[in-house]
Design a protein around this motif. Structure first.
Motif, PDB file in Angstrom:
ATOM      1  N   SER A  27       0.825  -1.200   0.000  1.00 26.77           N
ATOM      2  CA  SER A  27       0.000   0.000   0.000  1.00 26.77           C
ATOM      3  C   SER A  27       0.862   1.253   0.000  1.00 26.77           C
ATOM      4  CB  SER A  27      -0.927  -0.005   1.214  1.00 26.77           C
ATOM      5  OG  SER A  27      -1.741   1.116   1.209  1.00 26.77           O
ATOM      6  N   GLU A  28       1.961   1.222   0.704  1.00 28.75           N
ATOM      7  CA  GLU A  28       2.880   2.361   0.736  1.00 28.75           C
ATOM      8  C   GLU A  28       3.496   2.589  -0.643  1.00 28.75           C
ATOM      9  OE1 GLU A  28       4.783   5.539   2.580  1.00 28.75           O
ATOM     10  OE2 GLU A  28       3.250   4.232   3.397  1.00 28.75           O
ATOM     11  N   ARG A  29       3.871   1.515  -1.324  1.00 22.37           N
ATOM     12  CA  ARG A  29       4.425   1.650  -2.677  1.00 22.37           C
ATOM     13  C   ARG A  29       3.388   2.218  -3.632  1.00 22.37           C
ATOM     14  NH1 ARG A  29       6.585  -3.468  -1.416  1.00 22.37           N
ATOM     15  NH2 ARG A  29       4.898  -4.441  -2.585  1.00 22.37           N
ATOM     16  N   THR A  30       2.132   1.781  -3.493  1.00 23.65           N
ATOM     17  CA  THR A  30       1.068   2.312  -4.336  1.00 23.65           C
ATOM     18  C   THR A  30       0.880   3.797  -4.083  1.00 23.65           C
ATOM     19  OG1 THR A  30      -0.033   0.170  -4.311  1.00 23.65           O
ATOM     20  CG2 THR A  30      -1.363   2.065  -4.940  1.00 23.65           C
ATOM     21  N   SER A  31       0.892   4.185  -2.833  1.00 25.48           N
ATOM     22  CA  SER A  31       0.752   5.589  -2.478  1.00 25.48           C
ATOM     23  C   SER A  31       1.893   6.419  -3.059  1.00 25.48           C
ATOM     24  CB  SER A  31       0.716   5.724  -0.961  1.00 25.48           C
ATOM     25  OG  SER A  31       0.687   7.058  -0.585  1.00 25.48           O
ATOM     26  N   LEU A  32       3.099   5.917  -2.939  1.00 23.63           N
ATOM     27  CA  LEU A  32       4.246   6.630  -3.486  1.00 23.63           C
ATOM     28  C   LEU A  32       4.191   6.711  -5.006  1.00 23.63           C
ATOM     29  CD1 LEU A  32       7.083   5.284  -1.176  1.00 23.63           C
ATOM     30  CD2 LEU A  32       6.093   7.573  -1.203  1.00 23.63           C
ATOM     31  N   LEU A  85      -4.139   2.170   4.719  1.00 23.05           N
ATOM     32  CA  LEU A  85      -3.222   1.240   5.370  1.00 23.05           C
ATOM     33  C   LEU A  85      -3.965   0.343   6.357  1.00 23.05           C
ATOM     34  CD1 LEU A  85      -0.075   3.453   5.979  1.00 23.05           C
ATOM     35  CD2 LEU A  85      -0.285   1.519   4.431  1.00 23.05           C
ATOM     36  N   GLU A  86      -4.929   0.915   7.076  1.00 23.87           N
ATOM     37  CA  GLU A  86      -5.743   0.096   7.992  1.00 23.87           C
ATOM     38  C   GLU A  86      -6.561  -0.934   7.226  1.00 23.87           C
ATOM     39  OE1 GLU A  86      -8.270   2.214  10.629  1.00 23.87           O
ATOM     40  OE2 GLU A  86      -6.641   3.480  11.374  1.00 23.87           O
ATOM     41  N   LEU A  87      -7.180  -0.500   6.132  1.00 22.14           N
ATOM     42  CA  LEU A  87      -7.958  -1.437   5.315  1.00 22.14           C
ATOM     43  C   LEU A  87      -7.073  -2.528   4.731  1.00 22.14           C
ATOM     44  CD1 LEU A  87     -10.349   0.986   3.400  1.00 22.14           C
ATOM     45  CD2 LEU A  87     -10.973  -0.688   5.155  1.00 22.14           C
ATOM     46  N   PHE A  88      -5.874  -2.157   4.336  1.00 26.73           N
ATOM     47  CA  PHE A  88      -4.952  -3.148   3.795  1.00 26.73           C
ATOM     48  C   PHE A  88      -4.551  -4.152   4.867  1.00 26.73           C
ATOM     49  CE2 PHE A  88      -0.778  -4.729   2.568  1.00 26.73           C
ATOM     50  CZ  PHE A  88      -1.049  -5.178   1.281  1.00 26.73           C
ATOM     51  N   ALA A  89      -4.331  -3.680   6.075  1.00 27.00           N
ATOM     52  CA  ALA A  89      -3.948  -4.576   7.166  1.00 27.00           C
ATOM     53  C   ALA A  89      -5.062  -5.556   7.498  1.00 27.00           C
ATOM     54  CB  ALA A  89      -3.571  -3.764   8.403  1.00 27.00           C
ATOM     55  N   ARG A  90      -6.319  -5.120   7.337  1.00 28.09           N
ATOM     56  CA  ARG A  90      -7.460  -6.002   7.589  1.00 28.09           C
ATOM     57  C   ARG A  90      -7.876  -6.782   6.344  1.00 28.09           C
ATOM     58  NH1 ARG A  90     -12.028  -2.528   9.577  1.00 28.09           N
ATOM     59  NH2 ARG A  90     -10.943  -0.867   8.503  1.00 28.09           N
ATOM     60  N   THR A  94      -9.501  -1.858  -1.296  1.00 28.16           N
ATOM     61  CA  THR A  94      -9.988  -1.890  -2.673  1.00 28.16           C
ATOM     62  C   THR A  94      -9.062  -1.028  -3.524  1.00 28.16           C
ATOM     63  OG1 THR A  94     -11.442  -0.012  -2.221  1.00 28.16           O
ATOM     64  CG2 THR A  94     -12.390  -2.210  -1.980  1.00 28.16           C
ATOM     65  N   PRO A  95      -9.026  -1.273  -4.815  1.00 24.89           N
ATOM     66  CA  PRO A  95      -8.159  -0.466  -5.670  1.00 24.89           C
ATOM     67  C   PRO A  95      -8.574   0.999  -5.669  1.00 24.89           C
ATOM     68  CG  PRO A  95      -8.952  -2.405  -6.843  1.00 24.89           C
ATOM     69  CD  PRO A  95      -9.691  -2.346  -5.546  1.00 24.89           C
ATOM     70  N   GLY A  98     -10.603   5.617  -8.457  1.00 22.40           N
ATOM     71  CA  GLY A  98     -10.964   7.017  -8.627  1.00 22.40           C
ATOM     72  C   GLY A  98      -9.743   7.899  -8.843  1.00 22.40           C
ATOM     73  N   MET A  99      -8.714   7.682  -8.031  1.00 23.66           N
ATOM     74  CA  MET A  99      -7.504   8.490  -8.177  1.00 23.66           C
ATOM     75  C   MET A  99      -6.807   8.192  -9.503  1.00 23.66           C
ATOM     76  SD  MET A  99      -5.780   8.905  -4.443  1.00 23.66           S
ATOM     77  CE  MET A  99      -5.693   7.183  -4.041  1.00 23.66           C
ATOM     78  N   GLY A 100      -6.797   6.948  -9.892  1.00 24.95           N
ATOM     79  CA  GLY A 100      -6.216   6.591 -11.185  1.00 24.95           C
ATOM     80  C   GLY A 100      -6.975   7.223 -12.337  1.00 24.95           C
ATOM     81  N   ALA A 101      -8.302   7.256 -12.210  1.00 25.26           N
ATOM     82  CA  ALA A 101      -9.121   7.872 -13.258  1.00 25.26           C
ATOM     83  C   ALA A 101      -8.868   9.375 -13.342  1.00 25.26           C
ATOM     84  CB  ALA A 101     -10.599   7.593 -12.993  1.00 25.26           C
ATOM     85  N   VAL A 102      -8.711  10.034 -12.204  1.00 23.26           N
ATOM     86  CA  VAL A 102      -8.445  11.480 -12.208  1.00 23.26           C
ATOM     87  C   VAL A 102      -7.074  11.753 -12.828  1.00 23.26           C
ATOM     88  CG1 VAL A 102      -8.064  13.499 -10.736  1.00 23.26           C
ATOM     89  CG2 VAL A 102      -9.974  11.982 -10.293  1.00 23.26           C
TER      90      VAL A 102
END
Length: 120
Positions: A27-32, A85-90, A94-95, A98-102
């Motif tokens: 998730s951190e790599r995706t954010s970066l 990050l919390e959602l990823f840990a649990r 989800t992908p 929205g941010m990719g589309a923008v």
């Protein structure tokens, strides 16, 4: 790379005791990568400033729209990082479509404004 011994694979209750070695790094790599892509597109929008003298301020409409979209994605990315990050840990993440589309829309706006400059 770590190896898993057969005795480590199953807990006394009979369930798998293997925990993933990745503690949110994906998730951190995706954010970066979103930040890196945003900065690249923002740099492209700033490079469009070279069109300003010959074509006037109308040429800046596309890059300005793209810059606003990129800044919005960057702000949203920073604010939502901890919850993702919390959602990823649990394992409920989800992908970030929205941010990719923008980001894609901002690239299309820059491309369309560049084509418009070339045609006129």
């Amino acid at each position: 790379m770590t190896t898993v011994e057969p005795s480590d694979a199953i807990s006394p209750s009979g369930r798998s005791a293997i925990s993933p070695p990745d503690k949110g790094l994906q998730s951190e790599r995706t954010s970066l990568s979103f930040v890196r892509t945003s900065l690249s597109i923002l740099g492209l929008a700033v490079a469009c400033l070279r069109w300003l003298p010959p074509f006037g301020s109308v040429a800046m409409i596309g890059p300005a729209i793209a810059a606003v979209l990129i800044v919005a994605v960057t702000i949203y990315e920073r604010r939502s990082r901890s919850s993702r990050l919390e959602l990823f840990a649990r394992e409920k993440a989800t992908p970030a479509l929205g941010m990719g589309a923008v980001l894609a829309v901002s690239l299309l706006v820059l491309a369309a404004s560049g084509l418009w400059i070339l045609v006129t």
